[in-house]
Design an enzyme around this catalytic site. Structure first.
Site, short mmCIF file in Angstrom:
data_model
loop_
_atom_site.label_atom_id
_atom_site.label_comp_id
_atom_site.label_asym_id
_atom_site.label_seq_id
_atom_site.Cartn_x
_atom_site.Cartn_y
_atom_site.Cartn_z
N GLU A 1 30.27 0.87 26.55
CA GLU A 1 30.60 2.19 27.07
C GLU A 1 30.38 1.88 28.69
OE1 GLU A 1 29.21 6.88 27.02
OE2 GLU A 1 28.07 5.30 26.03
N LYS B 1 35.85 10.34 26.13
CA LYS B 1 34.93 10.70 25.31
C LYS B 1 34.74 12.43 25.23
CE LYS B 1 29.86 9.79 25.03
NZ LYS B 1 28.55 9.33 25.62
N CYS C 1 30.54 6.09 21.98
CA CYS C 1 29.08 6.50 21.63
C CYS C 1 28.88 7.87 20.90
CB CYS C 1 28.45 6.55 22.79
SG CYS C 1 26.75 6.21 22.71
#
Length: 562
Positions: free
Chosen positions: A42, A115, A152
């Site tokens: 990430e 994200k 994540c």
């Protein structure tokens, strides 16, 4: 078959050119190994977490140029898909950036995903700069394999404990053959086991294999352990990369099964070895990124400075660590002789700078100016502040990083001197309770098969040696009792497994007596009243689920009920 290279790299925050160099090298190796997919962590372009660098126009321009450079670099690896992480501009209401995943191949952008779940708790504050991505699943066909992507936190909410939406479930509905998750997951005690349990359960729940790629390295207080892994619905964790080291590793994926051309050599670390490796990596990267090659430590002859010196030697090398002993009229003979033995065992230089005369001069000046003797707490703290000043003089003169030596038990209750033993650039053991300091010293000796830290230091009754016959127990309860109280008050439900059960049982027994309840109330007050000291102390390396610093944000001027 899809050959995947996981690239567990150690990016530096803000070093876009350096991070691109890491990615280019890993991608070149992946291409030589005939991989079709190379996966980076990430925000691999910027490092995690850039913080308010993201508010700087010049930094954003460098990000844009970095993405262009990576697109061009992908031309040099024909057929290889690069999965990278980077901040990307967005338009519309809200924050102006997305925390994004990009897939690049042959000079083209093949996929973009933002994200969706932005953590804003403990040490995280992504909502400060990013807007949540749209609730969509992103899947890309690479050869015969449909690959879906997560970033994540998107994979951590399969049981919907923390957010209303579940990106994992939405992605599963798109029916990929494989999920790839890029991560910057900080390391703390118990985190590896937590990751394995959560993603194994999600993989089984959705009947989907998953590859989890994590960054490695130390950034300020936070250390990332890497330990990337692959899970399958039937097998759970079937592969794990080594912890605390950079590496690239190839995995072959076909018909829901991962196979590895080579063994990864992963291992489960016992707590003390985990602490040791995390501290060593954290110090090594902190020093390197801040431009230090050498460290200096005040050597009191006590266990905290001894452990700090041993860890510093492992991280930086004996030739790059200096100890300074600064005896006063209250110092015991053993404080100097034990320091000598320790430094001989470690192979480092020990310098001596007595402070008796300096303290005496301060006392004379104080009496002359204020018509009162310098005594009690003021005299005790003066000695610590003189020592802190001497250490900073050495640091300024010779360019060494000063390492502070306070442990979590003492920092919690303010058993330290502001502008004295709190001086320094980094605290190595500030997230270790005192009982853990003893345990880690014994572990280091056991692992070495010899006495690195003299047993005389380990067995010595703890003392600040700032007053005649002073002992820590003059001001504090025995450390085994204090540490139970502190663990419950500071970490509480964040404790894991056996430690949580042990602490809760002991704490319940303690508060069941009037004396114990009074002691707990006293410790609560000490923790609250010393927040101002912790706020001004140097950063400490985070080892546990709740550490002082960004992970515990308490007000200084507040009314606390005890």
């Amino acid at each position: 078959m899809l050959r995947i290279t996981l690239a567990q790299i150690n990016p530096t925050i803000g070093d876009i050119a350096g991070n691109i160099a890491l990615m280019r090298a890993a991608a070149a190796k992946a291409h030589a190994d005939k991989a079709q997919l190379v996966v980076f962590p990430e925000l691999s372009l910027t490092g995690y977490y850039p913080g308010d660098l993201l508010d700087e126009p010049g930094f954003l321009a460098r990000i844009e140029q970095g993405i262009a450079d990576l697109l061009e670099a992908s031309r040099s690896t024909p057929g290889l898909h690069w999965v990278i992480g980077a901040p990307l501009h967005r338009t519309g209401p809200g924050k102006s950036l997305w925390n994004s995943l990009l897939v690049l191949c042959n000079g083209n952008e093949c996929l973009r995903y933002a994200k969706q779940l932005l953590p804003t708790y403990n040490i995280f504050d992504e909502r400060r700069h990013f807007e949540p991505g749209p609730d969509v699943a992103r899947v890309l066909r690479i050869g015969d394999t449909r690959v879906g992507f997560l970033v994540c936190e998107d994979g951590w909410n399969d049981e919907r404990h923390d957010y209303d939406i579940n990106p994992f479930e939405r992605l599963a509905d798109a029916a990929p053959d494989l999920i790839v998750s890029i991560n910057a997951s900080p390391s703390n005690l118990g985190k590896r086991e937590q990751r394995h349990a959560l993603f194994s359960a999600a993989s089984q729940h959705h009947n989907l294999p998953l590859l989890y790629v994590n960054q490695v390295g130390g950034h300020d207080q936070i250390v990332y352990d890497g330990a990337s892994f692959a899970v399958t619905p039937a097998g759970g964790v079937v592969f794990e990369a080594p912890a605390f080291v950079e590496c690239t590793h190839n995995l072959d994926f076909a018909q829901g099964v991962f196979t590895s051309p080579a063994e990864a050599g992963a291992e489960e670390l016992p707590p003390m070895e985990f602490y040791r490796r995390q501290i060593v990596l954290g110090l090594r990267d902190y020093a390197r990124r801040c431009g230090f090659t050498k460290a200096v430590i005040g050597s009191s002859g006590g266990i905290d400075s001894a452990l700090t010196m041993a860890l510093a030697v492992e991280a930086l090398g004996a030739d790059n660590v200096i100890g300074i002993t600064m005896p006063s009229r209250f110092s015991s003979t053993g404080s100097v002789s034990d320091s000598v033995s320790l430094c001989q065992n470690l192979g480092i230089r020990l310098l001596e700078h007595p402070i008796r005369d300096i303290v005496s001069q301060y006392g004379s000046g104080f009496d002359a100016a204020f018509a009162a003797p310098l005594q009690g707490l003021a005299l005790e703290n003066l000695q610590a502040r003189i020592r802190g000043t001497i250490l900073m003089e050495y640091s300024n003169s010779f360019g060494h990083l000063l390492l502070t030596t306070g442990n979590k038990s003492e920092i919690s209750v303010g058993y330290c001197t502001l502008y004295g033993d709190t001086n320094g650039g980094l605290g190595l053991i500030g997230d270790l309770y005192k009982t853990e300091v003893f345990d880690l010293c014994r572990h280091i000796n056991h692992s070495a098969g010899r006495e690195i830290i003299p047993v005389a230091i380990i067995d010595k009754e703890p003392s600040a040696e700032l007053a005649p016959d002073q002992r820590d127990t003059d001001s504090l309860p025995p450390y085994p009792v204090l540490d139970v109280i502190l663990k419950q008050l500071i970490e509480g439900k964040r404790l894991e497994g056996a430690e949580r059960t042990q602490v809760q049982t002991a704490f319940t027994e303690l508060v069941g007596t009037a004396e114990g309840a009074a002691l707990v109330a006293r410790i609560k007050k000490m923790i609250a009243r010393n927040e101002y000291k912790r706020r001004q102390a140097p950063p400490i390396l985070r080892l546990r689920s709740r550490a002082f610093g960004s992970g515990r944000q308490m007000p200084i001027a507040a009314r606390y009920e005890f």
